[in-house]
Design a protein around this motif. Structure first.
Motif, PDB file in Angstrom:
ATOM      1  N   ARG A 253     -32.592 -18.837 -21.481  1.00  0.00           N
ATOM      2  CA  ARG A 253     -31.157 -18.683 -21.229  1.00  0.00           C
ATOM      3  C   ARG A 253     -30.447 -18.122 -22.467  1.00  0.00           C
ATOM      4  NH1 ARG A 253     -29.615 -21.462 -16.494  1.00  0.00           N
ATOM      5  NH2 ARG A 253     -31.169 -22.999 -15.813  1.00  0.00           N
ATOM      6  N   ASP A 260     -26.455 -10.205 -22.925  1.00  0.00           N
ATOM      7  CA  ASP A 260     -25.454  -9.998 -21.874  1.00  0.00           C
ATOM      8  C   ASP A 260     -24.303  -9.164 -22.429  1.00  0.00           C
ATOM      9  OD1 ASP A 260     -24.051 -10.101 -19.548  1.00  0.00           O
ATOM     10  OD2 ASP A 260     -23.562 -12.228 -19.662  1.00  0.00           O
ATOM     11  N   ASP A 276     -35.150 -18.416 -10.224  1.00  0.00           N
ATOM     12  CA  ASP A 276     -34.116 -17.725  -9.451  1.00  0.00           C
ATOM     13  C   ASP A 276     -32.852 -17.452 -10.269  1.00  0.00           C
ATOM     14  OD1 ASP A 276     -35.767 -17.722  -7.255  1.00  0.00           O
ATOM     15  OD2 ASP A 276     -34.909 -19.560  -6.396  1.00  0.00           O
ATOM     16  N   TRP A 277     -32.529 -18.328 -11.216  1.00  0.00           N
ATOM     17  CA  TRP A 277     -31.304 -18.164 -11.983  1.00  0.00           C
ATOM     18  C   TRP A 277     -31.319 -16.931 -12.874  1.00  0.00           C
ATOM     19  CZ3 TRP A 277     -31.907 -18.022 -17.220  1.00  0.00           C
ATOM     20  CH2 TRP A 277     -33.031 -18.640 -17.757  1.00  0.00           C
ATOM     21  N   ARG A 280     -28.823 -13.713 -12.410  1.00  0.00           N
ATOM     22  CA  ARG A 280     -27.361 -13.776 -12.494  1.00  0.00           C
ATOM     23  C   ARG A 280     -26.764 -12.822 -13.537  1.00  0.00           C
ATOM     24  NH1 ARG A 280     -26.936 -19.991 -14.445  1.00  0.00           N
ATOM     25  NH2 ARG A 280     -28.033 -20.150 -12.467  1.00  0.00           N
ATOM     26  N   HIS A 281     -27.587 -12.157 -14.352  1.00  0.00           N
ATOM     27  CA  HIS A 281     -27.085 -11.216 -15.349  1.00  0.00           C
ATOM     28  C   HIS A 281     -27.156  -9.800 -14.785  1.00  0.00           C
ATOM     29  CE1 HIS A 281     -26.835 -14.134 -18.675  1.00  0.00           C
ATOM     30  NE2 HIS A 281     -27.894 -14.691 -18.107  1.00  0.00           N
ATOM     31  N   SER A 282     -26.001  -9.145 -14.658  1.00  0.00           N
ATOM     32  CA  SER A 282     -25.955  -7.857 -13.965  1.00  0.00           C
ATOM     33  C   SER A 282     -26.636  -6.728 -14.724  1.00  0.00           C
ATOM     34  CB  SER A 282     -24.489  -7.467 -13.701  1.00  0.00           C
ATOM     35  OG  SER A 282     -23.768  -7.346 -14.925  1.00  0.00           O
TER      36      SER A 282
END
Length: 420
Positions: A253, A260, A276-277, A280-282
């Motif tokens: 993370r 990010d 799965d998490w 979440r970063h585009s």
């Protein structure tokens, strides 16, 4: 009928890198040998590589809880702590497994990559042994995996001796005892998948020839190399911090938070573990076990865990690297192969006291008791690497040597000499 080779790579606690090296070595045998894998290989990789797996895989011997940093001082500590080879019963069971695979497949040559029970099995059956090894596998120094440490190895990890158990099992079966665990990992042919420009050869024990350097051995899955996507005007960062065995969600993370940024296109090789998490970063594209060649040639910068094959691949392609180590040998690879040559940065190092206490030293925020590097510190280290043009210039210091060795080393002929 082609002679047979049985590959027996190390697998306790993960093993993707070791199985990958064996698959790369098998590919360089040019079809002159029939190749199969013993039960210590990573099954899904062996199947994808199109090879047969012999025997029943051993149960998982890795600890259920893995610390955020593993301070292995040398290869003996890895055997003792990760595989529990201080227990003669465990060692004997894995030796039985490897002997059964040899007796079923009847190879002409056995290849080990740090798997000691395969060495004992080959010796018991009188078979030629090829050892694929990092030079620190072969170095008998007490702190060969952690040369900056001044503490005794057992002060860091106080498990009983694997050497005692290995000698107990070996002598009970009529084999000679060894003076050190690295002595066991010298084969009739010892192959180092690197260059002496990167790592100097250690002295061979009596009766063994020195190592043969053959250039990088790393495996890409079949098919064209995968090239990630990148947004226009962005810098490209390839994140590869292992197959998942030693990487906590907390550490990952922080890495993704550090990346990010809208000016970066990030490709994350997530290995075998599905999280799965991660989606979440585009600006992050996720990949599984995609191989190294495509992403590494795409990238302006690699952020990796300091795994041997990953670091050597980066040097082959001249790609600057930021190393975030999760164990001591990874830190050593970052320090010795990269930072000492100005070819990369190490995001966090360790300082070890005489009594075995470890202090973590983040590159930008300094001393801490927390082994997890915070995103803010990682962000600064990544920016430092991207901003330093000399890092890119020095990242290819070993490229010519590694390229030449990889092209010139005839692995098939080296293997064939063992049968003459």
């Amino acid at each position: 009928m082609s002679p047979r080779v049985l590959f027996c790579p190390w697998s306790a606690g993960g093993g993707a890198g070791y199985t990958g090296r064996a698959l790369a070595a098998a590919a360089r045998l040019d079809g002159r040998f029939e190749c199969a894998f013993g039960p210590s290989g990573v099954a899904r990789m062996v199947a994808e590589g199109g090879h047969r797996m012999i025997g029943e895989p051993a149960g998982d011997t890795a600890p259920e809880v893995v610390p955020a940093f593993l301070p292995f001082a040398n290869v003996e500590r890895v055997f003792a702590v990760t595989a529990r080879y201080y227990r003669p019963r465990v060692l004997s069971e894995h030796l039985r497994r490897d002997l059964a695979a040899i007796d079923e497949y009847r190879p002409d040559i056995v290849v080990t990559d740090m798997q000691p029970t395969a060495v004992l099995a080959a010796r018991l059956r009188g078979l030629p042994l090829v050892s694929i090894a990092d030079t620190d596998f072969l170095d008998p120094s007490p702190n060969s995996w952690m040369p900056w440490s001044c503490a005794p190895p057992t002060a860091l990890l106080p498990h009983p001796s694997a050497l005692d158990a290995i000698n107990s099992v070996a002598t009970g079966l009529g084999l000679d005892p060894i003076g050190s665990v690295p002595e066991l990992l010298w084969g009739d042919l010892t192959v180092v998948p690197s260059s002496p420009l990167v790592e100097a050869p250690p002295p061979a024990p009596p009766g063994r020839a020195g190592p043969v350097y053959v250039g990088p051995l790393y495996w890409d899955p079949p098919g064209a190399p995968y090239l990630p996507r990148a947004a226009a005007g962005t810098r490209r960062v390839y994140v590869s911090i292992g197959s998942g065995g030693m990487v906590t969600d907390t550490a990952l993370r922080e890495v993704l938070a550090a990346c990010d940024r809208p000016d970066l296109s990030v490709f994350l090789s997530a290995g075998f573990q599905r999280r799965d998490w991660l989606a979440r970063h585009s600006n992050v594209e996720l990949g599984g076990f995609t191989g190294i060649t495509g992403p590494i040639t795409w990238a302006d910068l690699m952020v990796n865990h300091g795994g041997y094959s990953t670091v050597i691949a980066g040097l082959l392609h001249g790609t600057p690297q930021v190393v975030l180590p999760f164990m001591s040998e990874q830190e050593a690879n970052g320090r010795l192969f990269l930072a000492d040559h100005g070819a990369g940065l190490v995001a966090r190092t360790t300082r070890v006291e005489q009594d075995g206490r470890i202090r973590y030293v983040n590159r930008h925020s300094g001393d801490t008791d927390d082994p997890v590097v915070p995103a803010a510190d990682l962000r600064l280290t990544i920016q430092e690497a991207l901003d330093d043009p000399t890092l890119a210039q020095r990242a290819d210091y070993a490229r010519d040597s590694l390229t030449r060795l990889r092209a010139d080393a005839d692995l098939a002929e080296l293997f064939a000499t063992l049968l003459r």
